[in-house]
Design an enzyme around this catalytic site. Structure first.
Site, PDB file in Angstrom:
ATOM      1  N   PRO A 109       8.837 -11.622 -28.213  1.00 39.43           N
ATOM      2  CA  PRO A 109       7.604 -11.701 -28.982  1.00 39.43           C
ATOM      3  C   PRO A 109       6.430 -11.452 -28.039  1.00 39.43           C
ATOM      4  O   PRO A 109       6.452 -11.910 -26.894  1.00 39.43           O
ATOM      5  CB  PRO A 109       7.584 -13.138 -29.509  1.00 39.43           C
ATOM      6  CG  PRO A 109       8.909 -13.727 -29.176  1.00 39.43           C
ATOM      7  CD  PRO A 109       9.586 -12.860 -28.173  1.00 39.43           C
ATOM      8  N   CYS A 110       5.463 -10.691 -28.512  1.00 40.20           N
ATOM      9  CA  CYS A 110       4.346 -10.321 -27.666  1.00 40.20           C
ATOM     10  C   CYS A 110       3.310 -11.435 -27.669  1.00 40.20           C
ATOM     11  O   CYS A 110       2.904 -11.906 -28.718  1.00 40.20           O
ATOM     12  CB  CYS A 110       3.737  -9.044 -28.230  1.00 40.20           C
ATOM     13  SG  CYS A 110       2.707  -8.204 -27.099  1.00 40.20           S
ATOM     14  N   GLN A 111       2.865 -11.868 -26.480  1.00 39.04           N
ATOM     15  CA  GLN A 111       1.838 -12.915 -26.409  1.00 39.04           C
ATOM     16  C   GLN A 111       0.487 -12.343 -26.815  1.00 39.04           C
ATOM     17  O   GLN A 111      -0.426 -13.076 -27.096  1.00 39.04           O
ATOM     18  CB  GLN A 111       1.714 -13.435 -24.977  1.00 39.04           C
ATOM     19  CG  GLN A 111       3.031 -13.765 -24.322  1.00 39.04           C
ATOM     20  CD  GLN A 111       3.336 -15.230 -24.399  1.00 39.04           C
ATOM     21  OE1 GLN A 111       2.505 -16.044 -24.007  1.00 39.04           O
ATOM     22  NE2 GLN A 111       4.478 -15.574 -24.917  1.00 39.04           N
TER      23      GLN A 111
END
Ligand SMILES: C[S@@+](CC[C@H](N)C(=O)[O-])C[C@H]1O[C@@H](n2cnc3c(N)ncnc32)[C@H](O)[C@@H]1O
Length: 368
Positions: free
Chosen positions: A78-80
């Site tokens: 998941p992209c921060q």
């Protein structure tokens, strides 16, 4: 290709409830390892693909010698979402999930890996990190290609834009060409629509609750497994919400509400957030199904059935979990585990299987 089977083997990292695996499995891939730390999502994955290869734990707890060789790795951290200005170093603590991803690639040595992420992924520092690793780092044997693909262009009844990155050490692999289009051509079929996906589903759910059922996964009890029809439950909107829904025609939204039905923030915010309190159209794909699709104030999630002169022919409710799962292209007989909110999160987070299948089909012929 791995020796034991002529079906290419695959590892799904950050597997969620298995949306991406559905597509790859449909195209003949054989899942040998799935990693997902959310217990409800991992239970759903296990219910559909088997618990033997499903690991419900933090990816960081994997020892190197637990990582098997595989033909393909799918799934991306998941992209921060931190900005381009952030650190591009693999050692930055914010990059720890990407570091794990790279570790799996280094050890499993897949021929190809596929990452799915948010539309703006190519503008993040996580993406820069990947590019740098491919240039002269851990991924130097891999050619990277990437593009924003619209799920509707691959036969999914939803306009969901996602960035797809393909890394290959068997020659550069371009992204697959669309198979569907808004305006069909000799080569492209028409977009699939909301009607195609949910037109046959009962307009009037008979319950507002999940059945009282429990099962055991990962040595703990969890709600489920639920069939599709068991997650077709309604909600109990307030009279004010019902009145709001009644004013919104297909394709419309909060701007169709009379002043006395506007919330204060809508009244003050005259532009933007055009999808909220939106009603779907039968003959178009839906907009993106997110994790809170059960809240009409969060997007275009009202059921498309609505007739101007026939209030008795209006379905005044938000889509159900079952309908959302079908718009996300899950099979009708998919099994679900968890609470209402947990299942909604699994559905909204998933990669629609039609998009995953198009990518799987495209890369399968290139594996050696
Ligand atoms: C976008 S979702 C994946 C969706 C999935 N590819 C699908 O198609 O259904 C990302 C997942 O990563 C999981 N995750 C986040 N951090 C993790 C970690 N440290 N270890 C294992 N899983 C993690 C989240 O629980 C979430 O389910």
């Amino acid at each position: 290709m791995s020796q034991v089977s002529d079906r290419p083997s695959m590892i799904d990292l950050f597997a969620g409830c298995g949306g991406m695996t559905v597509g790859f499995h449909n195209e003949g891939f054989r899942p040998i390892l799935a990693v997902e730390w959310d217990r409800a999502a991992a239970s759903t994955y296990a219910a559909n693909f088997g618990k033997e290869h499903t690991h419900c734990r933090d990816i960081e707890t994997f020892e190197d010698d637990e990582i098997p060789p595989a033909d393909v790795i799918i799934g991306g951290p998941p992209c921060q979402g931190f900005s381009n200005l952030g650190s591009k170093s693999v050692d930055d603590p914010r990059n720890k999930l990407w570091k794990q991803y790279l570790r799996f690639v280094t050890i499993a040595r897949p021929q190809v890996f596929v990452i799915e992420n948010v539309e703006r992924f190519s503008r993040t520092s996580e993406f820069q990190l990947l590019l740098e690793e491919a240039e002269h780092g851990i991924l130097k044997d891999y050619d990277l290609t990437h593009k924003v693909l619209l799920a509707a262009d691959y036969g999914v009844p939803q306009r969901r834009p996602r960035t797809i990155v393909i890394g290959s050490r068997v020659g550069e692999i371009p992204l697959p060409e669309p198979t569907h289009a808004k305006v069909p051509t000799a080569k492209r079929k028409p977009w699939r629509t909301v009607r195609d996906a949910i037109g046959w589903v009962d307009w009037y759910p008979t319950t507002t609750e999940l059945p009282e059922k429990h099962t055991t996964y990962f040595e703990q009890s969890i709600r489920g497994e639920f069939r599709g029809t068991e997650i077709h439950f309604g909600r109990q909107p307030t009279p004010m919400s019902l009145e709001r829904y009644d004013h919104v025609p297909p394709g419309g939204g909060r701007f169709d509400l009379p002043d006395h039905l506007l919330s204060r923030c809508w009244r003050e915010k005259k532009t933007g957030t055009t999808d909220v309190m939106g009603r779907m159209r039968w003959d178009a794909p839906s907009l993106t199904i997110r994790t809170e699709f059960f809240k009409p104030e969060k997007g275009q999630y009202l059921h498309p059935q609505w007739e101007l002169d026939r209030p008795d022919r209006r379905v005044n409710r938000v889509i159900t979990h079952y309908e959302a799962s079908l718009l996300q292209d899950f099979p009708k007989d998919y099994q679900w585990c968890g609470s209402k909110t947990e299942i909604a999160k699994q559905i909204g987070n998933a990669v629609p299987s039609g998009l995953a299948a198009a990518i799987a089909k495209h890369i399968k012929g290139r594996l050696s």
